[in-house]
Write a protein that holds these residues in place. Structure first.
Motif, PDB file in Angstrom:
ATOM      1  N   GLN A  34       0.839  -1.192   0.000  1.00 25.19           N
ATOM      2  CA  GLN A  34       0.000   0.000   0.000  1.00 25.19           C
ATOM      3  C   GLN A  34       0.882   1.253   0.000  1.00 25.19           C
ATOM      4  O   GLN A  34       1.816   1.381   0.777  1.00 25.19           O
ATOM      5  N   LYS A 244       4.743   9.116 -17.841  1.00 22.36           N
ATOM      6  CA  LYS A 244       3.297   8.906 -17.850  1.00 22.36           C
ATOM      7  C   LYS A 244       2.774   8.399 -19.193  1.00 22.36           C
ATOM      8  O   LYS A 244       1.684   7.822 -19.264  1.00 22.36           O
ATOM      9  N   SER A 277       0.875   2.591 -14.989  1.00 27.84           N
ATOM     10  CA  SER A 277      -0.251   2.432 -14.059  1.00 27.84           C
ATOM     11  C   SER A 277       0.034   3.102 -12.728  1.00 27.84           C
ATOM     12  O   SER A 277      -0.854   3.718 -12.121  1.00 27.84           O
ATOM     13  N   LEU A 278       1.296   3.002 -12.266  1.00 24.01           N
ATOM     14  CA  LEU A 278       1.675   3.598 -10.993  1.00 24.01           C
ATOM     15  C   LEU A 278       1.545   5.118 -11.049  1.00 24.01           C
ATOM     16  O   LEU A 278       1.018   5.741 -10.118  1.00 24.01           O
ATOM     17  N   GLN A 280      -0.422   6.885 -12.936  1.00 24.47           N
ATOM     18  CA  GLN A 280      -1.849   7.220 -12.945  1.00 24.47           C
ATOM     19  C   GLN A 280      -2.425   7.174 -11.529  1.00 24.47           C
ATOM     20  O   GLN A 280      -3.162   8.077 -11.121  1.00 24.47           O
ATOM     21  N   SER A 281      -2.058   6.152 -10.767  1.00 21.98           N
ATOM     22  CA  SER A 281      -2.548   6.039  -9.388  1.00 21.98           C
ATOM     23  C   SER A 281      -2.001   7.162  -8.509  1.00 21.98           C
ATOM     24  O   SER A 281      -2.736   7.739  -7.700  1.00 21.98           O
ATOM     25  N   LEU A 282      -0.724   7.491  -8.666  1.00 28.93           N
ATOM     26  CA  LEU A 282      -0.118   8.564  -7.878  1.00 28.93           C
ATOM     27  C   LEU A 282      -0.766   9.906  -8.184  1.00 28.93           C
ATOM     28  O   LEU A 282      -1.057  10.692  -7.275  1.00 28.93           O
ATOM     29  N   ASP A 283      -1.014  10.181  -9.459  1.00 32.94           N
ATOM     30  CA  ASP A 283      -1.641  11.450  -9.836  1.00 32.94           C
ATOM     31  C   ASP A 283      -3.060  11.554  -9.289  1.00 32.94           C
ATOM     32  O   ASP A 283      -3.505  12.642  -8.908  1.00 32.94           O
ATOM     33  N   GLU A 284      -3.764  10.439  -9.244  1.00 31.71           N
ATOM     34  CA  GLU A 284      -5.113  10.447  -8.661  1.00 31.71           C
ATOM     35  C   GLU A 284      -5.043  10.743  -7.157  1.00 31.71           C
ATOM     36  O   GLU A 284      -5.883  11.476  -6.625  1.00 31.71           O
ATOM     37  N   MET A 285      -4.052  10.185  -6.478  1.00 30.15           N
ATOM     38  CA  MET A 285      -3.872  10.479  -5.042  1.00 30.15           C
ATOM     39  C   MET A 285      -3.591  11.963  -4.828  1.00 30.15           C
ATOM     40  O   MET A 285      -4.163  12.588  -3.926  1.00 30.15           O
ATOM     41  N   ARG A 288      -6.757  14.031  -5.419  1.00 31.40           N
ATOM     42  CA  ARG A 288      -7.714  13.895  -4.315  1.00 31.40           C
ATOM     43  C   ARG A 288      -7.269  14.711  -3.113  1.00 31.40           C
ATOM     44  O   ARG A 288      -8.079  15.380  -2.468  1.00 31.40           O
TER      45      ARG A 288
END
Length: 312
Positions: A34, A244, A277-278, A280-285, A288
């Protein structure tokens, strides 16, 4: 650093688990722990971020943007001409001795230098993402210098990936003042720095900064986000830096073991896919977290406004 040891039984246990796609902590071969990401933790810095892998590796990055002289040294005239029109990024990585006994002693300096050089080579390289020309204020004279300081607070494997993730998040959190260039007409150029923080901007190209994916070859398989014991079982490592857009920005192999061509190609493709993919997930975090901060700020302003009217 003092050599770390692993018993034959532990080595065999990890090999069998990786081969069966069931690692000791329950993850599959290509699963990350996580990722917990926070930004804006250091008030005196231009930007900062902290990243933790579960309850393991913990990295804090602080960024300070300061005015400085353009770098003019260089034996090659063409190289010197390019540097005269660019800002600079200065990196420093330190592993705290309290993070692990491996970071105590004289050998730790070599490891810190290795990590620093890796980060510096990527960010100042052609695939680093940052638009260094935008950091130049007056060619040949003044520029913005981006100082990046990373410290490893806790260690549980996979340091380099965590450093790159944290640095990218800290760059997202960093804003530089707007500069106003004035040509006096007599060959001299002056500039003013805006005090209005609403005009400050993020460093152009922060979103193109790549992340690092370290693939560890264990037996005939490879894994990501290795724990310390898994790193001791690793025969060879392949570092893949990916942006990215899914473009591979760099490769580096380390370790004494060999990687056959077919497995090497598979590892590169795995790193490329996981890296994209990582990010994309980091940018979403990050998005938020910024939305939450903006929401809290708006609520605070609304409460203060209501309190003002109530006082009237």
């Amino acid at each position: 650093m003092p050599p770390a040891l692993i018993s034959p039984s532990e080595n065999d246990y990890i090999l069998r688990g990786v081969d069966s796609n069931i690692r000791a902590d329950g993850r599959g071969r290509l699963d990350y722990r996580q990722i917990i990401l926070e930004t804006g933790l250091i008030t005196q810095a231009s930007g900062s971020a902290r990243c933790r892998l579960g309850e393991g590796t913990d990295v804090l990055v602080g960024i300070k943007v300061e005015l400085g002289a353009v770098e003019l040294d260089g034996a090659d005239e063409d190289v010197a001409a390019i540097k005269a029109k660019r800002g600079r990024v200065v990196c420093n990585v330190e592993c705290s001795p309290i993070a692990s006994q491996q970071f105590a002693g004289r050998g730790a300096d070599d490891f810190n230098n290795e990590l620093t050089q890796m980060l510096d080579r990527v960010l100042n390289g052609p695939q680093g993402g940052l638009n260094l020309e935008k950091l130049c204020i007056i060619p040949g004279q003044q520029c913005w210098i981006v100082y990046i300081d990373a410290i490893v607070l806790d260690y549980a494997g996979n340091i380099l990936d965590t450093i790159f993730m944290t640095t990218r998040a800290a760059l997202y959190n960093t804003k530089i003042p707007k500069t106003i260039i004035q040509d006096r007409g007599d060959g001299e150029i002056e500039f003013d720095i805006s005090d209005d923080e609403e005009e400050w901007e993020r460093i152009e190209g922060w979103d193109k900064v790549p992340v690092a994916i370290t693939l560890n070859k264990i037996g005939s398989r490879h894994i990501v986000d290795a724990t310390p014991l898994e790193e001791l079982t690793t025969e060879a490592k392949l570092l893949v830096t990916v942006n990215k857009d899914g473009k591979v920005c760099g490769l580096q192999k380390s370790g004494g073991g060999s990687i056959n061509p077919s497995l090497l190609n598979d590892m590169v493709q795995t790193g490329r896919s996981l890296g994209q993919s990582l990010i994309q997930s980091l940018d979403e975090m990050l998005q938020r977290e910024e939305n939450d901060i903006n929401l809290k700020r708006a609520r605070k302003e609304r409460i203060e406004k209501l309190g003002f009217f109530a006082a009237i």
